[in-house]
Write a protein that holds these residues in place. Structure first.
Motif, PDB file in Angstrom:
ATOM      1  N   PHE A 152      42.773  38.569  33.753  1.00  0.00           N
ATOM      2  CA  PHE A 152      42.932  37.469  32.802  1.00  0.00           C
ATOM      3  C   PHE A 152      42.925  37.922  31.352  1.00  0.00           C
ATOM      4  O   PHE A 152      43.582  37.331  30.504  1.00  0.00           O
ATOM      5  CB  PHE A 152      41.827  36.424  33.022  1.00  0.00           C
ATOM      6  CG  PHE A 152      41.861  35.855  34.399  1.00  0.00           C
ATOM      7  CD1 PHE A 152      42.695  34.802  34.708  1.00  0.00           C
ATOM      8  CD2 PHE A 152      41.093  36.410  35.410  1.00  0.00           C
ATOM      9  CE1 PHE A 152      42.760  34.300  35.989  1.00  0.00           C
ATOM     10  CE2 PHE A 152      41.145  35.912  36.697  1.00  0.00           C
ATOM     11  CZ  PHE A 152      41.983  34.858  36.991  1.00  0.00           C
ATOM     12  N   VAL A 153      42.150  38.955  31.063  1.00  0.00           N
ATOM     13  CA  VAL A 153      42.061  39.498  29.700  1.00  0.00           C
ATOM     14  C   VAL A 153      42.193  41.008  29.813  1.00  0.00           C
ATOM     15  O   VAL A 153      41.273  41.683  30.295  1.00  0.00           O
ATOM     16  CB  VAL A 153      40.707  39.126  29.038  1.00  0.00           C
ATOM     17  CG1 VAL A 153      40.627  39.715  27.636  1.00  0.00           C
ATOM     18  CG2 VAL A 153      40.495  37.632  29.017  1.00  0.00           C
ATOM     19  N   PRO A 154      43.322  41.563  29.384  1.00  0.00           N
ATOM     20  CA  PRO A 154      43.486  43.011  29.500  1.00  0.00           C
ATOM     21  C   PRO A 154      42.383  43.749  28.754  1.00  0.00           C
ATOM     22  O   PRO A 154      42.049  43.415  27.624  1.00  0.00           O
ATOM     23  CB  PRO A 154      44.840  43.290  28.841  1.00  0.00           C
ATOM     24  CG  PRO A 154      45.526  41.987  28.745  1.00  0.00           C
ATOM     25  CD  PRO A 154      44.468  40.932  28.722  1.00  0.00           C
ATOM     26  N   CYS A 155      41.793  44.704  29.422  1.00  0.00           N
ATOM     27  CA  CYS A 155      40.778  45.580  28.824  1.00  0.00           C
ATOM     28  C   CYS A 155      39.536  44.817  28.367  1.00  0.00           C
ATOM     29  O   CYS A 155      38.831  45.242  27.450  1.00  0.00           O
ATOM     30  CB  CYS A 155      41.370  46.375  27.659  1.00  0.00           C
ATOM     31  SG  CYS A 155      42.892  47.234  28.083  1.00  0.00           S
ATOM     32  N   SER A 156      39.247  43.706  29.009  1.00  0.00           N
ATOM     33  CA  SER A 156      38.050  42.920  28.693  1.00  0.00           C
ATOM     34  C   SER A 156      36.811  43.796  28.789  1.00  0.00           C
ATOM     35  O   SER A 156      36.749  44.704  29.612  1.00  0.00           O
ATOM     36  CB  SER A 156      37.939  41.763  29.691  1.00  0.00           C
ATOM     37  OG  SER A 156      36.679  41.158  29.624  1.00  0.00           O
ATOM     38  N   ILE A 157      35.797  43.503  27.970  1.00  0.00           N
ATOM     39  CA  ILE A 157      34.558  44.269  28.060  1.00  0.00           C
ATOM     40  C   ILE A 157      33.737  43.859  29.283  1.00  0.00           C
ATOM     41  O   ILE A 157      32.806  44.554  29.657  1.00  0.00           O
ATOM     42  CB  ILE A 157      33.712  44.160  26.774  1.00  0.00           C
ATOM     43  CG1 ILE A 157      33.317  42.730  26.493  1.00  0.00           C
ATOM     44  CG2 ILE A 157      34.414  44.804  25.613  1.00  0.00           C
ATOM     45  CD1 ILE A 157      32.295  42.588  25.378  1.00  0.00           C
ATOM     46  N   MET A 158      34.100  42.729  29.910  1.00  0.00           N
ATOM     47  CA  MET A 158      33.401  42.318  31.129  1.00  0.00           C
ATOM     48  C   MET A 158      33.800  43.273  32.251  1.00  0.00           C
ATOM     49  O   MET A 158      34.978  43.520  32.491  1.00  0.00           O
ATOM     50  CB  MET A 158      33.765  40.890  31.510  1.00  0.00           C
ATOM     51  CG  MET A 158      33.053  40.386  32.731  1.00  0.00           C
ATOM     52  SD  MET A 158      33.391  38.626  32.962  1.00  0.00           S
ATOM     53  CE  MET A 158      32.693  38.376  34.585  1.00  0.00           C
TER      54      MET A 158
END
Length: 186
Positions: A150-156
């Protein structure tokens, strides 16, 4: 004086005598339990090896280029696995334990959820009353399993992709976030 010497001698012998608590010193290292042999240990090199998505996210800009985003999302969605029983909502009480478990979910490191829990992070969004404002359990499940879908390279971190949580455990956390009985939604 003679009594004193006898008493002193007796004490010396008593002090030097082996006790029942003393164990013989082993001549070799103890053997590991049988189950430990079956577990394969990862090497340092294996632990730090990046998959293709991590390589993309490790570029100096820290993001996926615009022309790669749709392919990136597609590849990340393919990595999501679902519980064997097909249920995306599990047991909220188990989810509550996982949410707080620092060796599993460790969700409180980044999020606030239960209003009674004061020790919570502020890196991720506040999840209090999550079930009252979000009703898409599939999105919640997939986001926890692989946030990069959903979010590229998310910190999650990608809890399911990296095997930190099983699909069933993720379903339990989904229940914790969505259930009306959960402290998150009271």
């Amino acid at each position: 004086m003679k009594r004193y010497l006898v008493l002193l001698g007796s004490l010396a012998l008593f002090a030097c005598a082996p006790t029942q608590q003393e164990k013989p010193k082993p001549t070799q290292a103890p053997k590991p339990p049988a189950q430990a042999k079956a577990e394969r240990k990862h090497t340092f090199e294996e632990d730090i090896k990046q998959d293709e998505a991590q390589k993309l996210c490790s570029n100096p800009q820290g993001t996926v280029s615009a022309d790669m985003v749709s392919k990136f999302f597609e590849e990340q969605k393919k990595l999501i696995k679902y519980p064997a029983n097909g249920k995306l909502v599990g047991d909220w009480k188990k989810g509550e334990q996982l949410f707080a478990n620092t060796r599993k979910g460790n969700c409180y490191a980044c999020h606030c959820a239960d209003p009674k829990e004061l020790a919570c992070g502020n890196i991720g969004p506040i999840l209090r009353h999550y079930g009252k404002t979000h009703n898409d359990v599939k999105y919640t499940y997939e986001k926890i399993y692989n946030s990069w879908a959903f979010v590229p390279c998310s910190i999650m971190y990608r809890a399911g992709v990296h095997g930190i949580l099983t699909p069933e455990e993720i379903a339990d956390i989904v229940a914790y976030l969505h259930s009306p009985e959960s402290p998150v939604n009271r």
